[in-house]
Design a protein around this motif. Structure first.
Motif, mmCIF file in Angstrom:
data_model
loop_
_atom_site.group_PDB
_atom_site.id
_atom_site.type_symbol
_atom_site.label_atom_id
_atom_site.label_comp_id
_atom_site.label_asym_id
_atom_site.label_seq_id
_atom_site.Cartn_x
_atom_site.Cartn_y
_atom_site.Cartn_z
ATOM 1 N N ALA A 243 0.819 -1.214 0.000
ATOM 2 C CA ALA A 243 0.000 0.000 0.000
ATOM 3 C C ALA A 243 0.852 1.262 0.000
ATOM 4 O O ALA A 243 0.312 2.373 -0.044
ATOM 5 N N GLY A 244 2.181 1.106 0.052
ATOM 6 C CA GLY A 244 3.069 2.259 0.027
ATOM 7 C C GLY A 244 3.215 2.947 1.366
ATOM 8 O O GLY A 244 3.715 4.081 1.440
ATOM 9 N N ILE A 245 2.800 2.282 2.432
ATOM 10 C CA ILE A 245 2.905 2.856 3.776
ATOM 11 C C ILE A 245 4.329 2.685 4.289
ATOM 12 O O ILE A 245 4.885 1.587 4.240
ATOM 13 N N GLU A 246 4.910 3.774 4.785
ATOM 14 C CA GLU A 246 6.291 3.747 5.253
ATOM 15 C C GLU A 246 6.370 3.200 6.679
ATOM 16 O O GLU A 246 5.740 3.742 7.590
ATOM 17 N N PRO A 247 7.144 2.124 6.873
ATOM 18 C CA PRO A 247 7.377 1.657 8.240
ATOM 19 C C PRO A 247 8.089 2.747 9.049
ATOM 20 O O PRO A 247 8.758 3.614 8.489
ATOM 21 N N TRP A 248 7.906 2.682 10.364
ATOM 22 C CA TRP A 248 8.620 3.537 11.318
ATOM 23 C C TRP A 248 8.109 4.966 11.356
ATOM 24 O O TRP A 248 7.960 5.559 12.421
ATOM 25 N N THR A 249 7.833 5.556 10.189
ATOM 26 C CA THR A 249 7.391 6.945 10.169
ATOM 27 C C THR A 249 5.873 7.052 10.090
ATOM 28 O O THR A 249 5.248 7.686 10.939
ATOM 29 N N GLN A 250 5.257 6.420 9.077
ATOM 30 C CA GLN A 250 3.803 6.474 8.965
ATOM 31 C C GLN A 250 3.117 5.519 9.942
ATOM 32 O O GLN A 250 1.988 5.781 10.363
ATOM 33 N N LEU A 251 3.790 4.420 10.257
ATOM 34 C CA LEU A 251 3.323 3.523 11.316
ATOM 35 C C LEU A 251 4.441 3.447 12.352
ATOM 36 O O LEU A 251 5.316 2.575 12.277
ATOM 37 N N PRO A 252 4.446 4.380 13.292
ATOM 38 C CA PRO A 252 5.557 4.498 14.237
ATOM 39 C C PRO A 252 5.822 3.205 15.004
ATOM 40 O O PRO A 252 4.900 2.433 15.289
#
Length: 324
Positions: A243-252
């Motif tokens: 889905a293009g969701i960034e680990p760590w930043t968009q999903l802390p």
């Protein structure tokens, strides 16, 4: 003990000051005065970025704690200004100083990054070098990992707490039982002060043992302490990434399985544990962070050098709708 804290009003520095004051130590903080000094500490004003060290020109301390994460020149200048007026130098560094990928089981002997760059890892390593050049064996290098707890100004746990408090379906990134390795800021502060009092020096990985908690336990605890009606919808890591969701930043906090996860959550911390590191339960960290967050109106402070963390609600909704 007489302690000098460079900064001392936000997150790690504040936790160090509060712990030292509670021990009955004499505590001096040196900063610009942008934030209130914790009760019980003496304030000296100045701006290390501008080289304005005036009020630090006199005085002696048993130890210094420095949490600086910018240009290492500020650490070199602090060492120079203090001269022989401080007995030990505690520099709060980062496990990011290890050359990537350090891999699972990485201890303090792992290869280090080149200090000549301008990224976070390089400037932290350069800060370590400056501390050691000035203090030798009396320099304590506190290589922290993921730091959570009250006063957080990075936005990781506060984001999860606020998102879950809003309720509804919450995108929960799997695997559910993925272990997390982190440190409560108060446990970091306590170990650092203990280590300085004992005369410890050199590098230490200061973070919990691997799998101190899991992703599921962390998020389920957020649901419990907020009293929310949120429903955690567990999503496979490959779906999240697709889905293009960034680990760590968009999903802390979250990282998918792989090299980066191994680096962050599978480090060797036996050295710190052998010297007395103790890590409180995740429930205490989450509950106390929620209590602090609601006490300041629910809006956590944000470091100006870090982008706000969190996932756009529309992106979250789109991914969840695709699961049905």
């Amino acid at each position: 003990m007489e302690l000098l804290v460079l900064g001392g009003t936000e997150f790690v520095g504040r936790a160090v000051v509060e712990d030292a004051v509670a021990r009955g130590w004499g505590v001096t903080v040196f900063n610009r005065g942008s934030h209130g000094v914790p009760p019980g500490a003496r304030a000296l004003r100045g701006d290390r970025v501008k080289g304005a060290w005036g009020e630090l020109g006199s005085g002696e301390w048993d130890a210094v704690v420095d949490t600086w994460s910018g240009d290492a020149g500020a650490v070199r200048d602090a060492v120079r200004v203090l001269g022989g007026r401080a007995g030990r130098y505690g520099y709060v560094s980062s496990r990011s100083v290890y050359a990537y990928p350090p891999g699972a089981g990485m201890d303090e002997s792992a290869a280090l990054v080149d200090p000549d760059g301008d990224d976070y890892a390089a400037v932290k390593r350069a800060g370590e070098i400056a501390a050691v050049e000035g203090y030798g064996d009396a320099a304590l290098l506190v290589r922290a990992g993921l730091i959570l707890g009250p006063y957080e100004n990075v936005g990781r746990l506060p984001w999860w707490l606020n998102r879950i408090a809003r309720g509804g379906e919450v995108l929960a990134p799997g695997p559910r039982e993925s272990g997390l390795q982190y440190i409560d800021v108060r446990d970091l502060a306590a170990w650092t002060l203990d280590a300085l009092a004992k005369g410890l020096g050199g590098p230490y990985n200061v973070v919990s043992p691997p799998a101190h908690t899991t992703t599921a336990e962390l998020l389920e605890t957020c649901v419990r302490v907020t009293g929310s009606d949120a429903v955690l919808r567990w999503v496979a890591p490959e779906v999240v990434e697709a889905a293009g969701i960034e680990p760590w930043t968009q999903l802390p906090v979250w990282l998918p399985p792989g090299e980066l996860y191994d680096s962050m959550h599978l480090g060797d911390v036996r050295k710190a544990l052998s010297t007395g590191l103790r890590c409180r339960p995740v429930g205490e960290t989450v509950a106390d962070t929620w209590r602090w967050l609601t006490g300041i109106g629910g809006v956590a402070p944000q470091r100006p050098d870090r982008a706000p963390a969190g996932l756009d609600p529309e992106v979250e909704r789109r991914v969840l709708d695709a699961l049905d």
